[in-house]
Design a protein around this motif. Sequence first.
Motif, short mmCIF file in Angstrom:
data_model
loop_
_atom_site.label_atom_id
_atom_site.label_comp_id
_atom_site.label_asym_id
_atom_site.label_seq_id
_atom_site.Cartn_x
_atom_site.Cartn_y
_atom_site.Cartn_z
N SER A 1 0.84 -1.20 0.00
CA SER A 1 0.00 0.00 0.00
C SER A 1 0.87 1.25 0.00
CB SER A 1 -0.97 0.00 1.17
OG SER A 1 -0.26 -0.20 2.36
N ILE A 2 2.08 1.14 0.56
CA ILE A 2 2.98 2.29 0.51
C ILE A 2 3.24 2.66 -0.95
CG2 ILE A 2 5.35 3.04 0.92
CD1 ILE A 2 5.29 1.39 3.49
N TYR A 3 3.45 1.63 -1.78
CA TYR A 3 3.75 1.91 -3.18
C TYR A 3 2.55 2.45 -3.93
CZ TYR A 3 8.43 0.28 -2.64
OH TYR A 3 9.72 0.20 -2.24
N PHE A 4 1.37 1.96 -3.55
CA PHE A 4 0.16 2.55 -4.14
C PHE A 4 0.08 4.02 -3.75
CE2 PHE A 4 -1.34 -1.90 -4.38
CZ PHE A 4 -1.73 -1.90 -5.71
N GLY A 5 0.42 4.28 -2.50
CA GLY A 5 0.40 5.67 -2.01
C GLY A 5 1.36 6.54 -2.80
N VAL A 6 2.56 6.02 -3.04
CA VAL A 6 3.55 6.78 -3.79
C VAL A 6 3.01 7.14 -5.17
CG1 VAL A 6 5.79 6.62 -4.96
CG2 VAL A 6 5.57 5.85 -2.60
N PHE A 7 2.39 6.15 -5.81
CA PHE A 7 1.84 6.38 -7.15
C PHE A 7 0.79 7.49 -7.13
CE2 PHE A 7 -1.70 5.10 -10.05
CZ PHE A 7 -1.14 5.64 -11.19
N PHE B 1 -0.49 7.06 -16.84
CA PHE B 1 -0.30 5.65 -17.16
C PHE B 1 1.18 5.26 -17.10
CE2 PHE B 1 -4.70 5.49 -18.39
CZ PHE B 1 -5.03 4.16 -18.15
N ASN B 2 2.06 6.19 -17.45
CA ASN B 2 3.49 5.89 -17.33
C ASN B 2 3.89 5.64 -15.89
OD1 ASN B 2 4.00 6.06 -20.01
ND2 ASN B 2 5.05 8.03 -19.94
N TYR C 1 5.70 1.95 -12.51
CA TYR C 1 6.59 1.76 -11.38
C TYR C 1 5.91 0.97 -10.27
CZ TYR C 1 9.27 2.97 -7.23
OH TYR C 1 9.98 2.91 -6.05
N THR C 2 4.77 1.48 -9.83
CA THR C 2 4.06 0.81 -8.75
C THR C 2 3.61 -0.59 -9.16
OG1 THR C 2 3.27 2.91 -7.92
CG2 THR C 2 2.06 0.98 -7.24
N PHE C 3 3.09 -0.68 -10.35
CA PHE C 3 2.53 -1.94 -10.83
C PHE C 3 3.59 -3.03 -10.84
CE2 PHE C 3 -0.66 -3.53 -14.24
CZ PHE C 3 -1.19 -4.38 -13.30
N THR D 1 12.85 -2.70 -10.71
CA THR D 1 11.78 -1.78 -11.04
C THR D 1 12.32 -0.37 -11.27
OG1 THR D 1 10.45 -3.06 -9.54
CG2 THR D 1 9.49 -1.06 -10.38
N LEU D 2 13.09 0.12 -10.30
CA LEU D 2 13.61 1.48 -10.44
C LEU D 2 14.52 1.60 -11.65
CD1 LEU D 2 14.45 2.80 -6.89
CD2 LEU D 2 13.02 3.89 -8.59
#
Lengths: 389, 375
Positions: free
Chosen positions: A19-25, A188-189, A193-195, A304-305
């Motif tokens: 969820s942190i990564y969803f938050g970042v997105f 969408f780009n 990252y998150t995905f 990913t990064l």
Amino acid sequence: MPVFNLCLKILKKNLPVMSIYFGVFIMVSFIMMSNASGSQTGYSDVKTDIAILADEESVLIDGLKTSLSDVANFIEIGDERSQIQDALYFRRVGYVLRIPSGFTEEFLAGGTPTLSKTVVPGSNSSMYIDMNIEQYLNTARLYANAMPEMPLDELTEAVLGNLSQDTKVSMLSSERIYGEQGMMQYYFNYLAYTFMFVLILGISVIMLVFNDLSIKRRNACSPISASKINFQFYLANMLFTFVSWIILVSVSLAFGHKELSSPNTWYFIFNSLLFALTASGIGFFIGNLVKGREAISAVANSFTLGTCFISGVFVPQVLLGEGVLRLASFFPTYWYVKANAQIAGITNHSWSNLNGVGNTFLVQLGFAAAFFVLAMVVGKRKQMAVEEE
Amino acid sequence: MFRHIFIYRLKVLMKNKSMLFWTLIFPIALATFFKLSLGGLVEQGTFRAINVVVVEQVRQDGFMDIMESLSTGDEPLFNMTVLDMDAAEARLEDEEVAAIITVNETIGMTVNQSGFGQSIVKSFLDQYNNTADAVSTILAINPSAHESIANDLRSRVTYTMEEPITDSKMDITLNYFYALIAMASLYGGFFGVEEVNNIQANLSVHAARVNVAPVHKLKAFLYSTSASFLIQYSEMLVFLAYLRYILNVDFGDRFGLILVTTFVGSLVGLSLGAFVSALLKSNEDVKTGILIGMTMTGAFLAGMMFGDMKYIVQTKFPIVAILNPVNLLSDAYYSLYFYDDYVRYSQNIVILLIFSFVFCAATYMIIRRRKYASL
């Protein structure tokens, strides 16, 4: 469905990190949205940000400001050296113009006083503003030398009158949309990252559990057949991929809600679905390769990064070097971002227009297949190694 | 006692591969990605001759001469080709040129999008058309002025003069690397998380064992934390050396202060990690996750993923910039590079020291005097 339920349980345990990564997105998209320029169609002059520090005021200077207001936004900045430097470094302004006192007087007397400028050296904006300043002052000079007795306010008015005549600009195709309206591709780009991170993390964490030797042996002697275990396992992973996809795409669409009506939206959605496929393939592959929990997060993050950076998720592809892009083209993220850009450029839905995107879609599909096959090969070899023990 | 704990702690930490990965290898990998991907950013906004096509529908030698002279020389404004309309439109469609200039009775232009190139072309055409307008306006009022006009047109005056503000290059990529160093410093927080987990009896078996040993808890904590700090600081120095000597990132020449900044950065990172770890009772994964999340958010706001972010935050939400340790730290490196005076630099360092003091004090308040009858 015990295996299915177990998978969901494992995922649930990892929900906080994901969820942190969803938050970042969401945050990245939000900030991009608040920073987006207003929507526009057709041609308009670029407006660049400049600062004017004037030590004198006169009708001539006011006229200069009026004339520049077509090509520049005036930004207030402090007159200290560090403030000017900061503003220029972060491109808060591209041009700082200082008008010394006595400029107007000397100008009208026929002299050539100078305005001092501080710019980002060699930049577009300094070139652009220079042209406009010189044009205003040179036109004023024409009047001043031809009719020295003309009052300053009339002179300024005449100059502004001449300068306000714009060259006629026609657009080649009027359907292209810019600014805020062209933002969908970026939402969408960022999703990439998150995905990719979430999928790699989620899928490989589940695989880590199932690949544990003792659990594998225990499962092998359970009354559920191997094919059923596999089926439930893939079902859970598919559900996970699908749910993450739904969430991320909805967020992207919500951010880009102003351009939902564009037919391109469907292509964006389809492209992200393809990406989901590839990313989950990578998830399976990495899940089969790595051995520990910590390694998963290390690999997921670096992969990913790294791919997002060189593929143009964060830095637009046009700014990347040729060599970097060539390297990036070995990763699916590059093709995903490229497809988004191609989709954004579609104005009419003719076959030739869609052809380019279609090829990019195919490349992604190829990547997905390749990663799934790789995952299976690695998985099979691992299994055989275990059986031999 | 110090030697014993310190040395063994050092040995334990050196064997922790995942820790070494996150605090050293990962930043090095990211820095390499940055170097690979940010090259083009330096070029962005830099002026290059604009590709234009001229379609001459009516002969206008005067205009063509001007175009010709602007397309040659050392620093040409345009890169010009003369074509017919169909070929020109094809070029424009493929985005090979910024604009088509159509020479008719009047001069016009055709574009496919808005941008700097297009706007500069338009400014140039405006200049050409407007000067003609001005000449006819003036001649209408004062027909005898043609001599003065001819004179002025022959010798255009340049009124602006450049006054450079700094000798340092305005290299916008530097901030990405500075933010990255700040991020790596805060990743030192993983050591902090580890240290607290190893001293709080309710967090790990190891800590439970340490707590029954006849060593003062805070002393044991400080000793082993100094081992962590030593490793973190050394890693940061390795990272700095990698940036400076392998990737050629410029830091200016105040080496002493760069080392001090890095020292403070490591301190903030370590104390932040300890604070997070002490505050939360959850397992290590969640703590690490939260630490990564905080650091990454901070790094994002400090412009590590997207350079403009830093000034957007700085100008629109200045309070966020001050509360973001990643930003403060990267700004410290930035001020060392760009400013001769130390005002902004010291501001950053002081706020960072306050941060680490608060984290340390809070950690101390939380972990002191915790005793457990049974666990």
